[in-house]
Design a protein around this motif. Structure first.
Motif, PDB file in Angstrom:
ATOM      1  N   THR A  89      -8.161  -9.883  -3.741  1.00  0.00           N
ATOM      2  CA  THR A  89      -6.818  -9.997  -4.313  1.00  0.00           C
ATOM      3  C   THR A  89      -6.903  -9.897  -5.823  1.00  0.00           C
ATOM      4  OG1 THR A  89      -6.145 -11.474  -2.519  1.00  0.00           O
ATOM      5  CG2 THR A  89      -4.715 -11.349  -4.439  1.00  0.00           C
TER       6      THR A  89
ATOM      7  N   ALA B 285      -3.575  -2.606 -12.399  1.00  0.00           N
ATOM      8  CA  ALA B 285      -3.445  -2.862 -10.969  1.00  0.00           C
ATOM      9  C   ALA B 285      -3.789  -1.631 -10.135  1.00  0.00           C
ATOM     10  CB  ALA B 285      -2.039  -3.347 -10.657  1.00  0.00           C
TER      11      ALA B 285
ATOM     12  N   CYS C  58      -3.871  -6.250  -2.710  1.00  0.00           N
ATOM     13  CA  CYS C  58      -4.617  -6.946  -1.656  1.00  0.00           C
ATOM     14  C   CYS C  58      -5.325  -5.919  -0.767  1.00  0.00           C
ATOM     15  CB  CYS C  58      -3.695  -7.807  -0.801  1.00  0.00           C
ATOM     16  SG  CYS C  58      -2.757  -9.038  -1.719  1.00  0.00           S
TER      17      CYS C  58
ATOM     18  N   ASN D 161       4.634 -10.717 -11.628  1.00  0.00           N
ATOM     19  CA  ASN D 161       3.307 -10.495 -11.052  1.00  0.00           C
ATOM     20  C   ASN D 161       3.212  -9.130 -10.383  1.00  0.00           C
ATOM     21  OD1 ASN D 161       3.871 -13.509 -11.041  1.00  0.00           O
ATOM     22  ND2 ASN D 161       1.699 -13.525 -10.531  1.00  0.00           N
TER      23      ASN D 161
ATOM     24  N   ALA E 229       0.331  -7.617  -7.668  1.00  0.00           N
ATOM     25  CA  ALA E 229      -0.863  -7.987  -6.910  1.00  0.00           C
ATOM     26  C   ALA E 229      -1.322  -6.820  -6.037  1.00  0.00           C
ATOM     27  CB  ALA E 229      -0.585  -9.212  -6.038  1.00  0.00           C
TER      28      ALA E 229
ATOM     29  N   VAL F 153       3.128 -18.292  -2.256  1.00  0.00           N
ATOM     30  CA  VAL F 153       3.089 -18.659  -3.676  1.00  0.00           C
ATOM     31  C   VAL F 153       4.117 -19.739  -3.988  1.00  0.00           C
ATOM     32  CG1 VAL F 153       3.519 -17.805  -6.011  1.00  0.00           C
ATOM     33  CG2 VAL F 153       2.162 -16.439  -4.420  1.00  0.00           C
TER      34      VAL F 153
ATOM     35  N   GLU G  61       0.092  -2.894  -2.490  1.00  0.00           N
ATOM     36  CA  GLU G  61       0.530  -3.066  -3.874  1.00  0.00           C
ATOM     37  C   GLU G  61       1.877  -3.786  -3.877  1.00  0.00           C
ATOM     38  OE1 GLU G  61      -1.551   1.023  -5.595  1.00  0.00           O
ATOM     39  OE2 GLU G  61       0.613   0.966  -5.254  1.00  0.00           O
TER      40      GLU G  61
ATOM     41  N   ASN H 186      -4.637 -10.016  -9.128  1.00  0.00           N
ATOM     42  CA  ASN H 186      -3.316 -10.446  -9.576  1.00  0.00           C
ATOM     43  C   ASN H 186      -3.213 -10.278 -11.084  1.00  0.00           C
ATOM     44  OD1 ASN H 186      -0.661 -11.842  -9.098  1.00  0.00           O
ATOM     45  ND2 ASN H 186      -1.564 -13.275 -10.565  1.00  0.00           N
TER      46      ASN H 186
ATOM     47  N   GLU I 101       4.796  -6.223  -6.055  1.00  0.00           N
ATOM     48  CA  GLU I 101       5.347  -6.680  -7.335  1.00  0.00           C
ATOM     49  C   GLU I 101       6.423  -7.724  -7.039  1.00  0.00           C
ATOM     50  OE1 GLU I 101       7.673  -4.900 -11.301  1.00  0.00           O
ATOM     51  OE2 GLU I 101       6.757  -3.555  -9.821  1.00  0.00           O
TER      52      GLU I 101
ATOM     53  N   GLN J 192      -0.516 -10.816 -14.165  1.00  0.00           N
ATOM     54  CA  GLN J 192       0.736 -11.523 -14.402  1.00  0.00           C
ATOM     55  C   GLN J 192       1.064 -11.560 -15.888  1.00  0.00           C
ATOM     56  OE1 GLN J 192      -0.131 -15.443 -12.832  1.00  0.00           O
ATOM     57  NE2 GLN J 192      -0.753 -16.194 -14.844  1.00  0.00           N
TER      58      GLN J 192
END
Length: 281
Positions: free
Chosen positions: A253, A274, A244, A240, A242, A196, A226, A255, A228, A257
């Motif tokens: 994915t 999430a 995956c 954020n 996320a 990122v 999981e 996300n 953060e 935010q």
């Protein structure tokens, strides 16, 4: 538990084969007996009350079916887990959340009921559907390869700038692709943060991994990472969360935010959204 409408049939108790003499005797007896207006009205009042109660009951059933004034959402909110297990929140919000189910890509999650879908993605989905159902072949110059990093769905507060939202990206990968190859949750989280922030190539962009966990679905052999993390630059500070997961040649994915300044207000909504993400294909 299913709701069934109730019906009532009002019919006369007098037999259809009654004799004329019986009718005349009954009529004579009625003429001889003096009755008050209240007594004469009593049978009618009883029927009226029965119809009134029936009407109220039927209206309640219809109101629940149509979520009139939020009645259905309120009732389902009394047992949110049951309603969500039945996927009723696709139609009726439960506990302040609605459900997004994508049967084509094979995932689902819940999001705040006040959030709306990204209009750009909705228009593109409509155009795609129109192209697929059209009998005409599009000109070759209009064929555009879809960006694999483009979200398939996105939701956020109406009128927002996009800094607060939740989105899902589905990318094609090799069927043998495994997130575990990158290591445990912490190693995976650190790798994503580096990606990122441009792997350190941008000195003005800083990323910090705050939390990393592994959620497992043993029945389907699925592993959800999981993560953060925070991303900061001179012009923004973003928080954020996320999720995956790799499954059957797809890398999912999610996300969610929010601006760091709004994190304390929306953190519970972000966490709920999430943690609800699941693969259904």
């Amino acid at each position: 538990m299913s709701l069934k409408p109730y019906f009532s049939l009002l019919h006369s108790s007098q037999p259809t084969n009654a004799k004329l003499s019986d009718f005349l005797i009954a009529q004579q007896s009625s003429d001889d007996r003096k009755t008050t207006p209240a007594e004469e009205f009593s049978p009618l009042a009883e029927k009226f009350n029965r119809r009134l109660l029936l009407g109220v009951g039927s209206s309640s059933v219809l109101a629940v079916g149509a979520n009139f004034c939020g009645i259905t959402s309120f009732v389902l909110g009394l047992s949110p887990e049951l309603g969500r297990n039945l996927k009723l929140d696709v139609v009726y919000p439960i506990g302040g959340y609605s459900r997004c189910i994508d049967t084509v890509q094979g995932f689902e999650f819940i999001y705040p009921v006040t959030w709306v879908g990204d209009q750009t993605l909705l228009y593109r989905a409509a155009e795609k559907s129109e192209r697929e159902t059209s009998l005409d072949l599009p000109p070759a110059r209009n064929i555009r390869r879809k960006n694999v990093n483009e979200p398939v769905v996105a939701f956020g507060p109406p009128g927002s700038t996009g800094e607060l939202n939740v989105s899902v990206i589905v990318s094609p990968v090799s069927p043998s692709f495994s997130i575990e190859a990158f290591g445990g949750p912490k190693e995976v989280g650190e790798a994503i943060v580096r990606t990122v922030t441009g792997s350190g190539q941008r000195t003005d962009l800083k990323g910090t991994l705050l939390e990393s966990n592994l959620r497992q679905d043993s029945e389907r052999n699925l592993k959800y990472y999981e993560l953060e993390f925070k991303v900061e630059s001179p012009v923004f500070r973003r928080h954020n969360v996320a999720i995956c997961c790799a499954h059957r040649g797809r890398l999912y994915t999610l996300n969610a935010q929010a601006p760091e300044s709004a994190w304390s207000e929306v953190r519970s909504k972000i966490y709920t959204t999430a943690k609800s993400f699941n693969i259904i294909s």
